[in-house]
Design a protein around this motif. Structure first.
Motif, PDB file in Angstrom:
ATOM      1  N   LEU A  51       0.836  -1.203   0.000  1.00  0.00           N
ATOM      2  CA  LEU A  51       0.000   0.000   0.000  1.00  0.00           C
ATOM      3  C   LEU A  51       0.870   1.252   0.000  1.00  0.00           C
ATOM      4  CD1 LEU A  51      -2.756   1.377   0.167  1.00  0.00           C
ATOM      5  CD2 LEU A  51      -2.666   1.114   2.655  1.00  0.00           C
ATOM      6  N   GLY A  52       1.950   1.222   0.787  1.00  0.00           N
ATOM      7  CA  GLY A  52       2.867   2.356   0.780  1.00  0.00           C
ATOM      8  C   GLY A  52       3.439   2.603  -0.597  1.00  0.00           C
ATOM      9  N   GLY A  53       3.742   1.521  -1.318  1.00  0.00           N
ATOM     10  CA  GLY A  53       4.227   1.658  -2.685  1.00  0.00           C
ATOM     11  C   GLY A  53       3.181   2.247  -3.604  1.00  0.00           C
ATOM     12  N   MET A  54       1.918   1.834  -3.418  1.00  0.00           N
ATOM     13  CA  MET A  54       0.831   2.388  -4.220  1.00  0.00           C
ATOM     14  C   MET A  54       0.701   3.895  -3.992  1.00  0.00           C
ATOM     15  SD  MET A  54      -0.673   0.134  -6.134  1.00  0.00           S
ATOM     16  CE  MET A  54       0.997  -0.486  -6.378  1.00  0.00           C
ATOM     17  N   LEU A  55       0.874   4.304  -2.751  1.00  0.00           N
ATOM     18  CA  LEU A  55       0.701   5.719  -2.424  1.00  0.00           C
ATOM     19  C   LEU A  55       1.807   6.596  -3.001  1.00  0.00           C
ATOM     20  CD1 LEU A  55      -0.547   5.392   1.277  1.00  0.00           C
ATOM     21  CD2 LEU A  55      -1.897   5.793  -0.790  1.00  0.00           C
ATOM     22  N   LEU A  56       2.901   5.975  -3.462  1.00  0.00           N
ATOM     23  CA  LEU A  56       3.930   6.748  -4.153  1.00  0.00           C
ATOM     24  C   LEU A  56       3.418   7.303  -5.481  1.00  0.00           C
ATOM     25  CD1 LEU A  56       7.121   4.554  -3.618  1.00  0.00           C
ATOM     26  CD2 LEU A  56       6.776   6.890  -2.793  1.00  0.00           C
ATOM     27  N   ALA A  57       2.352   6.711  -5.989  1.00  0.00           N
ATOM     28  CA  ALA A  57       1.796   7.175  -7.260  1.00  0.00           C
ATOM     29  C   ALA A  57       1.292   8.607  -7.163  1.00  0.00           C
ATOM     30  CB  ALA A  57       0.655   6.251  -7.707  1.00  0.00           C
ATOM     31  N   LEU A  88     -11.573  17.238 -13.931  1.00  0.00           N
ATOM     32  CA  LEU A  88     -10.767  16.036 -14.126  1.00  0.00           C
ATOM     33  C   LEU A  88     -10.499  15.317 -12.801  1.00  0.00           C
ATOM     34  CD1 LEU A  88      -8.142  17.292 -16.752  1.00  0.00           C
ATOM     35  CD2 LEU A  88     -10.052  15.721 -17.131  1.00  0.00           C
ATOM     36  N   TYR A  89     -10.244  16.089 -11.744  1.00  0.00           N
ATOM     37  CA  TYR A  89      -9.980  15.519 -10.419  1.00  0.00           C
ATOM     38  C   TYR A  89     -11.161  14.654  -9.975  1.00  0.00           C
ATOM     39  CZ  TYR A  89      -7.924  15.653  -5.682  1.00  0.00           C
ATOM     40  OH  TYR A  89      -7.331  15.330  -4.495  1.00  0.00           O
ATOM     41  N   ALA A  90     -12.365  15.203 -10.128  1.00  0.00           N
ATOM     42  CA  ALA A  90     -13.565  14.452  -9.759  1.00  0.00           C
ATOM     43  C   ALA A  90     -13.814  13.299 -10.724  1.00  0.00           C
ATOM     44  CB  ALA A  90     -14.773  15.391  -9.744  1.00  0.00           C
ATOM     45  N   GLY A  91     -13.521  13.508 -12.010  1.00  0.00           N
ATOM     46  CA  GLY A  91     -13.778  12.483 -13.012  1.00  0.00           C
ATOM     47  C   GLY A  91     -12.900  11.256 -12.871  1.00  0.00           C
ATOM     48  N   VAL A  92     -11.672  11.450 -12.378  1.00  0.00           N
ATOM     49  CA  VAL A  92     -10.749  10.324 -12.216  1.00  0.00           C
ATOM     50  C   VAL A  92     -11.096   9.503 -10.968  1.00  0.00           C
ATOM     51  CG1 VAL A  92      -8.323   9.715 -11.797  1.00  0.00           C
ATOM     52  CG2 VAL A  92      -8.886  11.492 -13.444  1.00  0.00           C
ATOM     53  N   LEU A  93     -11.762  10.111 -10.002  1.00  0.00           N
ATOM     54  CA  LEU A  93     -12.039   9.455  -8.724  1.00  0.00           C
ATOM     55  C   LEU A  93     -12.704   8.086  -8.868  1.00  0.00           C
ATOM     56  CD1 LEU A  93     -11.841   9.777  -5.651  1.00  0.00           C
ATOM     57  CD2 LEU A  93     -14.008  11.024  -5.704  1.00  0.00           C
ATOM     58  N   PRO A  94     -13.742   7.918  -9.692  1.00  0.00           N
ATOM     59  CA  PRO A  94     -14.375   6.589  -9.793  1.00  0.00           C
ATOM     60  C   PRO A  94     -13.441   5.504 -10.316  1.00  0.00           C
ATOM     61  CG  PRO A  94     -15.851   8.274 -10.650  1.00  0.00           C
ATOM     62  CD  PRO A  94     -14.527   8.938 -10.428  1.00  0.00           C
ATOM     63  N   THR A  95     -12.425   5.881 -11.090  1.00  0.00           N
ATOM     64  CA  THR A  95     -11.509   4.861 -11.608  1.00  0.00           C
ATOM     65  C   THR A  95     -10.714   4.198 -10.486  1.00  0.00           C
ATOM     66  OG1 THR A  95      -9.623   6.376 -11.985  1.00  0.00           O
ATOM     67  CG2 THR A  95     -11.288   6.191 -13.737  1.00  0.00           C
ATOM     68  N   LEU A  96     -10.534   4.907  -9.354  1.00  0.00           N
ATOM     69  CA  LEU A  96      -9.830   4.316  -8.219  1.00  0.00           C
ATOM     70  C   LEU A  96     -10.626   3.155  -7.638  1.00  0.00           C
ATOM     71  CD1 LEU A  96      -8.658   7.589  -6.413  1.00  0.00           C
ATOM     72  CD2 LEU A  96      -7.476   6.284  -8.184  1.00  0.00           C
ATOM     73  N   GLY A  97     -11.948   3.273  -7.686  1.00  0.00           N
ATOM     74  CA  GLY A  97     -12.792   2.190  -7.200  1.00  0.00           C
ATOM     75  C   GLY A  97     -12.936   1.061  -8.196  1.00  0.00           C
ATOM     76  N   TRP A 103      -1.525  -2.560 -10.351  1.00  0.00           N
ATOM     77  CA  TRP A 103      -0.958  -1.692 -11.375  1.00  0.00           C
ATOM     78  C   TRP A 103      -2.013  -0.737 -11.939  1.00  0.00           C
ATOM     79  CZ3 TRP A 103       3.865  -0.718 -11.523  1.00  0.00           C
ATOM     80  CH2 TRP A 103       4.797  -1.692 -11.155  1.00  0.00           C
ATOM     81  N   GLN A 104      -3.230  -1.200 -12.057  1.00  0.00           N
ATOM     82  CA  GLN A 104      -4.308  -0.308 -12.483  1.00  0.00           C
ATOM     83  C   GLN A 104      -4.515   0.800 -11.449  1.00  0.00           C
ATOM     84  OE1 GLN A 104      -7.792  -2.693 -13.207  1.00  0.00           O
ATOM     85  NE2 GLN A 104      -6.957  -3.660 -15.043  1.00  0.00           N
ATOM     86  N   LEU A 105      -4.502   0.423 -10.170  1.00  0.00           N
ATOM     87  CA  LEU A 105      -4.661   1.427  -9.115  1.00  0.00           C
ATOM     88  C   LEU A 105      -3.514   2.422  -9.155  1.00  0.00           C
ATOM     89  CD1 LEU A 105      -6.130   2.499  -6.603  1.00  0.00           C
ATOM     90  CD2 LEU A 105      -4.768   0.903  -5.231  1.00  0.00           C
ATOM     91  N   PHE A 106      -2.291   1.934  -9.350  1.00  0.00           N
ATOM     92  CA  PHE A 106      -1.122   2.815  -9.392  1.00  0.00           C
ATOM     93  C   PHE A 106      -1.265   3.835 -10.523  1.00  0.00           C
ATOM     94  CE2 PHE A 106       3.189   4.119 -10.373  1.00  0.00           C
ATOM     95  CZ  PHE A 106       3.792   4.208  -9.136  1.00  0.00           C
ATOM     96  N   ALA A 107      -1.651   3.364 -11.711  1.00  0.00           N
ATOM     97  CA  ALA A 107      -1.801   4.262 -12.860  1.00  0.00           C
ATOM     98  C   ALA A 107      -2.894   5.299 -12.611  1.00  0.00           C
ATOM     99  CB  ALA A 107      -2.118   3.453 -14.117  1.00  0.00           C
ATOM    100  N   CYS A 108      -4.003   4.862 -12.054  1.00  0.00           N
ATOM    101  CA  CYS A 108      -5.106   5.791 -11.773  1.00  0.00           C
ATOM    102  C   CYS A 108      -4.710   6.818 -10.722  1.00  0.00           C
ATOM    103  CB  CYS A 108      -6.344   5.020 -11.322  1.00  0.00           C
ATOM    104  SG  CYS A 108      -7.099   4.003 -12.605  1.00  0.00           S
TER     105      CYS A 108
END
Length: 385
Positions: A51-57, A88-97, A103-108
């Motif tokens: 998770l810490g690695g993911m948060l580096l994104a 865009l900030y709001a639009g990207v939010l659903p992709t996190l879910g 890797w998908q989470l990291f990119a998003c």
């Protein structure tokens, strides 16, 4: 003349309300993500280290956005950039879910961090413009609205978790709400950026001794903030043993006092002075974290997180104000220097917690962050009252 003054007062007031709403929006979006980190961690089966690695994104995306955001604000103005970045900030939010793999989470998250920092730069530029119209410090109130948005986002997140609403559906709701806020508020934001736009000045001032001290204080405070945003829910779930439906209450407690105390920061500063308020802030931050570490029980940890929220609430607004006063000829450049140093702490804190927790434990990692609160109290002795 009276009509001109009335129109001017009305313009200032509506601009302030609009920019406040947009600060609220950025806090709402960020906290919505932060409030569902435990659920997403469980969904993707991520360890603390992973998770810490993911948060580096998030910092990667933020760093990538810095030169782009500056160019866009200079060329098109902060209002136009804020409108685009907010959507865009709001639009990207659903992709996190929706992310089904790490890797998908990291990119998003990279894209989310990019849009979030672009919105942050634009909305703070708007705040500086409104503050200039008022001729007095009102920055703390804007940051208070960001915290209020964060508290609302955390509360909604806790409610959605209790109702077993999956993060994707939760984030869709926030996206629709955010689009409405942008559509209404952006019309009343400041349309024209700095009147001296033709004057070419560097955006970043190399910090002198005063600015470096203020930057270090901001760095320490924002490490604590970033840790609370991203790890408070995980701490309550893994260390306190709270069930999923109440794991976000520690974050709620933190955001509640952080938002509330920012609205009284100016009064406290006038009454006691900048140095004393900063010293108290550091003591509250360190004390609150140590309480949660030494007494890992639900009610006691809630008290500790309340103290941490009160502690970090005033630090960044006071540091920004002091930085602006230290360079009266170029307050914007001073703020850029200090905020850049401080923001590094905000970005570095969450990944650091993950790495320390992976090597030791979450309790030890939170103890390390408590040291940052002590550093705030010590470094504040060098700040002019």
């Amino acid at each position: 003349m009276l009509q001109e003054l009335t129109i001017s007062h009305s313009y200032k007031r509506t601009s302030r309300i609009a920019v406040s709403a947009l600060f609220f929006l950025t806090g709402l979006c960020f906290a919505s993500w932060a409030s569902r980190i435990p659920a997403i961690q469980e969904k993707l089966h991520l360890s603390e280290g992973a998770l810490g690695g993911m948060l580096l994104a998030l910092p990667i995306g933020s760093i990538l956005s810095m030169p782009v955001a500056g160019v866009l604000v200079d060329k098109y103005g902060s209002r136009q950039v804020l409108m685009l970045a907010g959507l865009l900030y709001a639009g990207v939010l659903p992709t996190l879910g929706l992310a089904a793999t790490s890797w998908q989470l990291f990119a998003c998250l990279v894209v989310f961090g990019f849009c979030g920092n672009m919105a942050n730069i634009a909305v703070n530029t708007q705040a500086v413009l409104v503050e200039a119209m008022y001729g007095r410090s009102i920055m703390a109130s804007f940051h208070g609205l960001w915290s209020l948005g964060g508290f609302a986002g955390a509360s909604i997140g806790s409610g959605m978790g209790a109702l077993r609403v999956v993060p994707y559906q939760h984030f869709l709701f926030i996206m629709v709400l955010a689009i409405i806020i942008v559509a209404v508020a952006i019309r009343y934001a400041v349309a024209q950026d700095a009147p001296n736009a033709q004057e070419k000045t560097p955006l970043f001032a190399w910090p002198d001794k005063i600015l470096l001290t203020l930057g270090v204080i901001a760095f320490c405070s924002m490490i604590c903030e970033g840790t609370m945003f991203d790890w408070s829910g995980v701490y309550f779930k893994k260390v306190i043993g709270a069930p999923p439906e109440t794991a976000g209450l520690g974050y709620n407690a933190f955001m509640f006092t952080m938002a509330g105390f920012r609205f009284i920061a100016d009064f406290l500063t006038v009454r006691f002075g900048t140095k004393r308020v900063l010293q108290l802030s550091g003591a509250l931050t360190a004390g609150g974290l140590l309480i949660a570490v030494l007494f890992p029980y639900f009610n006691v940890a809630i008290l500790g997180f309340l103290l941490v929220g009160a502690g970090v609430s005033s630090v960044v607004p006071l540091v920004y104000s002091a930085a602006g006063r230290s360079m009266p000829s170029s307050p914007g450049r001073a703020l850029a220097s200090v905020s850049t140093i401080g923001y590094l702490g905000f970005l570095a804190g969450p990944p650091l917690i993950g790495l320390i927790a992976q090597a030791t434990s979450l309790r030890i990692s939170f103890s390390v962050i408590a040291v940052m609160g002590m550093c705030i109290a010590v470094m504040s002795k060098k700040v002019k009252a």
